[in-house]
Structures are given as structure tokens and as C-alpha cells.
Enzyme design. Structure first.
Site, short mmCIF file in Angstrom:
data_model
loop_
_atom_site.label_atom_id
_atom_site.label_comp_id
_atom_site.label_asym_id
_atom_site.label_seq_id
_atom_site.Cartn_x
_atom_site.Cartn_y
_atom_site.Cartn_z
N GLU A 113 39.48 -46.47 -30.06
CA GLU A 113 39.38 -46.97 -28.68
C GLU A 113 38.79 -48.38 -28.65
O GLU A 113 38.06 -48.77 -29.56
CB GLU A 113 38.44 -46.05 -27.87
CG GLU A 113 38.89 -44.61 -27.86
CD GLU A 113 37.90 -43.68 -27.16
OE1 GLU A 113 36.90 -44.15 -26.61
OE2 GLU A 113 38.18 -42.47 -27.17
N LYS A 115 36.07 -50.93 -27.52
CA LYS A 115 34.66 -50.79 -27.12
C LYS A 115 34.40 -51.80 -26.01
O LYS A 115 34.17 -52.98 -26.25
CB LYS A 115 33.76 -51.07 -28.32
CG LYS A 115 32.31 -50.70 -28.08
CD LYS A 115 31.54 -50.78 -29.41
CE LYS A 115 30.11 -50.35 -29.22
NZ LYS A 115 29.38 -51.20 -28.28
N ASP A 117 32.77 -53.93 -23.19
CA ASP A 117 31.42 -54.48 -23.09
C ASP A 117 30.91 -54.29 -21.66
O ASP A 117 30.91 -55.22 -20.86
CB ASP A 117 31.49 -55.98 -23.45
CG ASP A 117 30.15 -56.48 -23.93
OD1 ASP A 117 29.26 -55.65 -24.17
OD2 ASP A 117 30.00 -57.70 -24.07
N TYR A 226 35.88 -42.04 -21.10
CA TYR A 226 36.20 -41.87 -22.51
C TYR A 226 35.62 -40.62 -23.18
O TYR A 226 35.83 -40.40 -24.36
CB TYR A 226 35.84 -43.11 -23.32
CG TYR A 226 34.41 -43.60 -23.20
CD1 TYR A 226 33.33 -42.81 -23.53
CD2 TYR A 226 34.17 -44.92 -22.78
CE1 TYR A 226 32.05 -43.27 -23.43
CE2 TYR A 226 32.87 -45.39 -22.69
CZ TYR A 226 31.81 -44.57 -23.02
OH TYR A 226 30.53 -45.03 -22.92
N LYS A 314 32.28 -53.54 -35.09
CA LYS A 314 31.94 -54.69 -34.25
C LYS A 314 32.68 -55.94 -34.71
O LYS A 314 32.74 -56.21 -35.91
CB LYS A 314 30.44 -54.97 -34.35
CG LYS A 314 29.59 -53.89 -33.71
CD LYS A 314 29.28 -54.30 -32.29
CE LYS A 314 28.04 -53.59 -31.80
NZ LYS A 314 27.61 -54.07 -30.51
N CYS A 408 15.48 -89.02 -10.30
CA CYS A 408 16.91 -88.76 -10.33
C CYS A 408 17.60 -89.81 -11.20
O CYS A 408 17.38 -91.00 -11.01
CB CYS A 408 17.47 -88.81 -8.91
SG CYS A 408 19.27 -88.78 -8.86
N CYS A 411 19.83 -92.09 -8.59
CA CYS A 411 19.30 -92.96 -7.55
C CYS A 411 17.85 -93.35 -7.79
O CYS A 411 17.30 -94.18 -7.07
CB CYS A 411 19.45 -92.30 -6.18
SG CYS A 411 18.35 -90.89 -5.97
N CYS A 426 17.09 -83.60 -6.95
CA CYS A 426 16.83 -84.92 -6.39
C CYS A 426 16.64 -84.72 -4.89
O CYS A 426 17.43 -84.05 -4.24
CB CYS A 426 18.02 -85.83 -6.66
SG CYS A 426 18.07 -87.28 -5.60
N CYS A 431 21.18 -90.00 -1.75
CA CYS A 431 21.50 -90.19 -3.18
C CYS A 431 23.01 -90.35 -3.35
O CYS A 431 23.80 -89.49 -2.94
CB CYS A 431 21.00 -89.01 -3.99
SG CYS A 431 21.53 -88.98 -5.70
ZN LIG Z 1 19.48 -88.88 -6.58
#
Ligand SMILES: [Zn+2]
Length: 667
Positions: A113, A115, A117, A226, A314, A408, A411, A426, A431
């Protein structure tokens, strides 16, 4: 009379369950989503008028309106054991030798089968009705997650009665999040300023542990059965036939389960999936190999924590090593500063990777990434490249830790860290970096869809000061544009036409385009449907916003504040004055489009649509969105990383179109 209504309700429920079976178990839907919705609406209406006939197993009762206070414990009647792992063919052969030795013969076969996740779950059915769903927990005691599992449409609330159903039947399986749902969820979370889930398994686990099952219902989880746990009488004498029985009971079983007569076949199957797995619509991290016959399982028994009759194989996570050449800090549309690593280009799972987001500065510090470092990268969920490890032993001399910026980078204004959050922002509303990102988003195909207004032009328009807000776009003159560098008169005309064409975009697109914090495309659709007009939305009270299903208090506050901000109101007034008429489209279907009456299957990730949006677009074009490719399919719309549906389409000679062609067809 009442008897008739009760009968009619039961008939509708049976019909809906039958269609669920065709859709989730056989993957062969016989009716369109719209017909299904109609049946559902009919049932709901009858039940609402006759509440005395509502039962917990009705398909309308999947989602509980009452959030839980917490989770209670469930003790598993039969412990949920874990599995031993193998990583190569030699280890698989060693496992097989132990089996041969213990059974004293080679007369046995295997079931192999995928596996998946996801999250292991136990479903307890009593007389065919789902009564409890529990997580694995420590194997002995898990959490009761019944309210959330009930929202998963692939999990039947009632088993189908084609066979005699054991009085007690515990079904075990995996709850998982399909890759497309995972990408969509993380996109929404990014829009909302929430941290992304690392992988679909975490996202599925997190979704099952929500106290409000209405949120779980929106997470698009799915399920494969399963195994059996506690059971009053066995369904069959071997595993493979048990799985076949599962299907007849209405429980979805993975279609890629295979039998193998010996370990060499097992190894071939395992190896074949290390490549093929990338085309599945969900993640698998390996294969599970089980002895088929139950009497042989009895003989083999279990060690303390794992059965001796099964083993997992795996896959190695695909990783690559490369060097961080530099680290950029990007400003997002809401001011979030994101560190991004520029990498020496490297091949990983079929693509060239040049950049990897480091997400935020907490994450960057946790990893300890510096410029010049050798790093290991992996694709999270086989999708997004990310740095998983720094090879500190390979670090060149003289490197320094990367410091989070105090200003930032765009700016130069002050930045601040979110309260209770990981992001640095920021704080300057003017900006230029943020403005560029907001305009790019505004013009993007999922929002106002302004063709020809690309990144380069937005840079020019903002840097020259010609555009300071959304409304300025609609004031642009052709002659002004033609004066810009590298802008021919014809292209200037195209831009003006495209801006003009965006004036009639539907309301939800307009709301999305504004880039209100915490409001992505999905929530914008909910708001547009609820209010029906921009005016009604702008004047809504905060309590009304908060009372809308799927609009949480944070979203409600954000929308309310946005429309109370005078600067935002001015821009919106100017947009309306410029002739923007964002409309809420009528629900009526268009019957005459080029796609009217066609059946379309979507596969892979699309650039401009979430799954929900594309399905809506297909429906609005008068076509039907189907989930599986068959001879009746007219088109397969393939995006990034298309799955096995694309192969199937080619096999059947069905026309494959890309996103651009689709957009042209619905014009
Ligand atoms: Zn900015």
C-alpha cells in the site's frame, strides 16, 4: 402524510449517500456537482420544515455549529501499534527472511500500500453508524475528534447496507490533506499573516485538533481506509478481501493498493513508486507491506510496539546541497519583511532551484543561516523549496550572523515586530516597496486581472510618482504612458484598454484586490455573497461582519477598520468616480459560452485560481467541473505539477488546455 415526508427524506439521504459512494469510493461521479447540490438543498429544506425527522447520520448534519470546549480521551479497544521501517531492498529481504523462518514456509503473499503522509485515525461504527472517531495518540489512548472527522465527506456517516454489517466495526485509516488544498490553505494563511504549515501532515493534524468544526469543514481533508481494529465478526479471512469489503460498505480505499506474490514483486512495486509518487494529488512518504492472510498474521504476532507481519519502506527525502550566495529582504504588500536566500542553482525533484524563502527572521535565526553557508534544501510537500539544515562544518571563515533589519530595506522607515507574531513589518504607509506589491497584487490575474500592467511598468509608474494609489491607475492617460521609457504607443494603448476593461470585475475580485489584511479570495467571495454590494459591505457594522459564517473576529475587525480609514475611503471614492462598477454577478448560469455544456477536469496547481475559484469559473461558463477523467471529459485544464489525470487524458486523447487557454475560452 408525515410518513410520506419521512420516507421522502430517507430516500433523499440514500440517494446522496449513493452519490457520495460513487464520488469518493469509486471515483466515478454520475451527476454534476450542481445536481448534487440541488439534492442536498432539497433534503435540507425538507428537514428544516420537519425537524423531528433530523437524525445525526443525515448528510446535512456533518458540521456542528457548536465549537467544542476541548477534546476528551478515547481508549483504543485494540492498541494502534506503530510500524518498523526499512530503507532499502536488503532490509526488505531481511524482513521477508524473518517471515519465512517464523511461518516455516514460503506459502504467503503480500499486500503493498501507499504510505499516505497524513494522520492515522480510528472510526468506530456501531450497527453501521459512525459513533466515534479518535486519533492514534500514544497508541493506547487518543483524542476524540468525532466532530471534526464527521465534516470529512469521504468518511461515511452511515455504512452502505449491501452486505451484512458487523455490529461493531472499527475502521482504521489515514486522514490526509490533498496537495492542492494544502497549497491553498498556506496561501490563505500567508494572506492572513499567519505562519504556514510545514507540510500537509501537520496541516491535517492541526485541522483535526480545531475546536470549531466549521473551520475543519473548510479544510478539504480526505480519507482512505486501510485496516480493521475492534470487530465483532471478521469481514474476510484476508486483508485484500477486507479492503474490497470496505469499498462495498462505502469506505474509500486507495486505488493503488497491489498484491505481491513474493518479496521481489514487493521491491519492484516499492521502487516504481519513488518516481510515480510525485504525480499523486497527495503526499506519500513510503510504502506499507503487509502479510495478506490473517491466520498467518496471528502466527507472526507482534513485538512490544510493532506487528511482525508488516513493515514500512521509506523513500529517501530528495535533498540537495547548495550555497547561500546572498540573503535578500523583500517587502510584502502589508509591509511584512521576508528574508529570501539566493542560492547557487541546483537540481531538486525535477526543477532548478535558485531561491528559497526563509519565511521570517525567527526561522532564519533558528536555522542559523549565513551568507556563504552550505545548506541542505528539500521541497516541502515536494512543492516549495526550503532550507532544512546548515552545514556548519563547511562554513567559510569570517562569516557573520544575518541580522534582522532595523529599517525597511525599501524606504528606510522604522520596522516593528507583530504583537504575538513572528513577522517584522515596515510601518510606513507611504512605503514605495509596499505600494509596488499592493499594485502588483491589485492588477494580478486572480484580482482585477489587468493585462499588460506588469512588474516593470509598475516600478516605473511608482518611481516616477505617476501612481500613488489604486485610483491613480484609472487616471492614467495614453500620452503620459507613451512618454515612459521603452513604451511604444501601441503598448500604451493596450495598457489603457486593459485598465478600462477591469472596471467591471465582479465584486469579490475587487474586495480581494484591495488587499485588506486577513482577507483573501475565499473570504472576499463570502463577503461579496453576503452583502451583494460594495456599499453594503462598507457600511456594515463590525458585529454583522463577525456573525458571518467563516469570517472570524480578526477578519471582521480588519474589514471594519479598513473602511473606517479615511485614506482608504478617499481612494475608493475616486475609484467609483473613475467609473468602477464592481458587481456581484447573478447566480444564473451563462448558457451560450464556448464552454457551455462541456465537462472539464482540473489537475495541478493554477497560478490565478484556487480550486474553489476555478470551479466557480467553470460553472459560470456554463460548464461542469468533474474530478475524474473519462471519455466524457471535454477538456483537461492542466496547471503546475499535474497529476496522473494528465496521463489519463493523453491516453484517452482528450484535449489538454493550459490556464491561459482557459482564460481565453471564458472571455
Ligand atoms: Zn518600507
Amino acid at each position: 402524510m408525515a410518513k410520506d415526508i419521512e420516507k421522502q427524506i430517507e430516500r433523499l439521504r440514500e440517494e446522496i449517500r449513493g452519490h457520495d459512494y460513487l464520488y469518493y469510493v469509486l471515483n466515478q461521479p454520475k451527476i454534476s456537482d450542481r445536481q448534487y447540490d440541488k439534492l442536498f438543498a432539497e433534503l435540507r429544506k425538507l428537514e428544516e420544515a420537519n425537524p423531528q425527522f433530523i437524525t445525526g447520520d443525515s448528510p446535512t448534519q456533518r458540521v456542528s455549529e457548536r465549537p467544542l470546549e476541548g477534546f476528551t480521551n478515547v481508549r483504543h479497544a485494540v492498541p494502534m501499534l506503530s510500524m518498523d521501517n526499512t530503507y532499502n531492498a536488503d532490509e526488505l529481504r531481511a524482513f521477508d527472511e524473518r517471515v519465512t523462518k517464523q511461518l516455516g514456509s514460503k506459502e504467503y503473499d503480500y499486500v503493498v500500500e501507499l504510505k499516505i503522509d497524513g494522520v492515522a485515525i480510528s472510526l468506530l461504527y456501531e450497527d453501521g453508524i459512525l459513533v466515534t472517531a479518535a486519533t492514534r495518540g500514544d497508541g493506547e489512548v487518543g483524542d476524540d475528534v468525532t466532530a471534526n472527522v464527521r465534516t470529512i465527506k469521504a468518511v461515511p456517516l452511515t455504512l452502505l447496507g449491501r452486505d451484512t454489517i458487523p455490529a461493531v466495526l472499527e475502521v482504521r485509516g489515514e486522514v490526509y490533506m490533498p496537495t492542492s488544498a494544502f497549497i491553498e490553505l498556506n496561501k490563505l494563511r500567508a494572506e492572513a499573516g499567519e505562519p504556514a504549515f510545514a507540510n500537509p501532515r501537520n496541516a491535517a493534524a492541526g485541522s483535526l485538533k480545531l475546536l470549531d468544526s466549521r473551520i475543519t469543514a473548510a479544510r478539504n481533508l480526505s480519507f482512505f481506509a486501510y485496516a480493521t481494529g475492534e470487530i465483532s465478526e471478521p469481514l474476510a479471512d484476508n486483508h485484500y478481501r477486507t479492503l474490497q469489503r470496505f469499498q462495498r460498505l462505502g469506505l474509500p480505499v486507495n486505488p493503488d493498493i497491489q498484491r505481491a506474490k513474493d518479496i521481489n514483486e514487493v521491491i519492484d512495486i516499492c521502487f516504481s513508486w519513488s518516481e510515480k509518487r510525485l504525480k499523486l494529488g497527495y503526499l506519500i512518504d513510503g510504502m506499507v507491506i503487509k502479510i495478506n492472510r490473517f491466520e498467518q498474521r496471528e502466527i507472526l504476532g507482534a513485538t512490544g510496539r510493532a506487528p511482525r507481519w508488516c513493515i514500512s519502506y521509506k523513500f529517501a527525502a530528495e535533498q540537495a546541497e547548495t550555497i547561500v550566495e546572498s540573503i535578500d529582504v523583500q517587502v510584502g504588500k502589508s509591509g511584512i519583511l521576508t528574508p529570501v536566500a539566493n542560492l547557487t542553482p541546483v537540481q531538486l525533484s525535477g526543477t532548478t532551484v535558485k531561491r528559497a524563502s526563509l519565511h521570517n527572521f525567527d526561522e532564519l535565526n533558528r536555522l542559523g543561516v549565513r551568507c556563504g553557508d552550505t545548506v541542505v534544501i528539500e521541497k516541502a510537500g515536494e512543492i516549495i523549496p526550503q532550507v532544512v539544515e546548515v552545514k556548519k562544518e563547511l562554513r567559510p571563515a569570517g562569516t557573520k550572523p544575518f541580522k534582522a533589519p532595523q529599517k525597511c530595506p525599501n524606504c528606510g522607515s522604522a520596522v516593528a515586530k507583530d504583537e504575538d507574531g513572528v513577522y517584522i513589518r515596515c510601518l510606513n504607509p507611504g512605503c514605495l516597496g509596499q505600494l509596488k506589491e499592493r499594485l502588483k497584487y491589485f492588477a494580478g490575474r486572480g484580482q482585477m486581472d489587468i493585462e499588460h500592467l506588469g512588474t516593470a511598468l509598475i516600478e516605473q509608474l511608482t518611481e516616477t510618482g505617476m501612481v500613488k494609489n489604486f485610483a491613480d491607475l484609472y487616471k492614467l492617460q495614453k500620452s503620459e504612458l507613451a512618454g515612459l521609457e521603452r513604451m511604444a504607443e501601441k503598448s500604451a494603448g493596450n495598457v489603457i484598454d486593459a485598465i478600462e476593461a477591469s472596471k467591471t470585475r465582479p465584486l469579490w475580485r475587487f474586495i480581494t484586490a484591495l488587499g485588506i489584511r486577513h482577507i483573501g479570495g475565499q473570504s472576499a467571495q463570502i463577503l461579496a455573497e453576503h452583502f451583494g454590494s460594495l456599499d453594503a459591505l462598507m457600511n456594515a457594522r463590525e458585529e454583522e461582519l463577525g456573525s458571518i459564517d467563516q469570517i472570524g473576529p480578526t477578519m471582521a475587525e480588519s474589514v471594519y477598520e479598513y473602511f473606517r480609514n479615511p485614506a482608504n475611503r478617499t481612494v475608493i471614492d475616486q475609484l467609483l468616480a473613475a467609473g468602477l462598477r464592481p458587481q456581484q454577478p447573478k447566480a444564473r448560469l451563462r448558457q451560450k459560452g464556448k464552454l457551455a455544456g462541456k465537462t472539464i477536469v482540473v489537475t495541478g496547481t493554477l497560478e490565478n485560481f484556487t480550486r474553489q475559484q476555478i470551479e466557480q469559473a467553470i460553472r459560470q461558463a456554463g460548464a461542469k467541473a468533474s474530478s475524474s477523467v473519462s471519455k466524457k471529459t471535454d477538456f483537461v485544464l492542466a496547471g503546475e505539477n499535474p497529476g496522473s489525470k494528465l496521463d489519463k487524458a493523453r491516453e484517452l486523447g482528450i484535449e489538454v488546455i493550459d490556464e491561459k487557454q482557459f482564460l481565453q475560452l471564458i472571455e
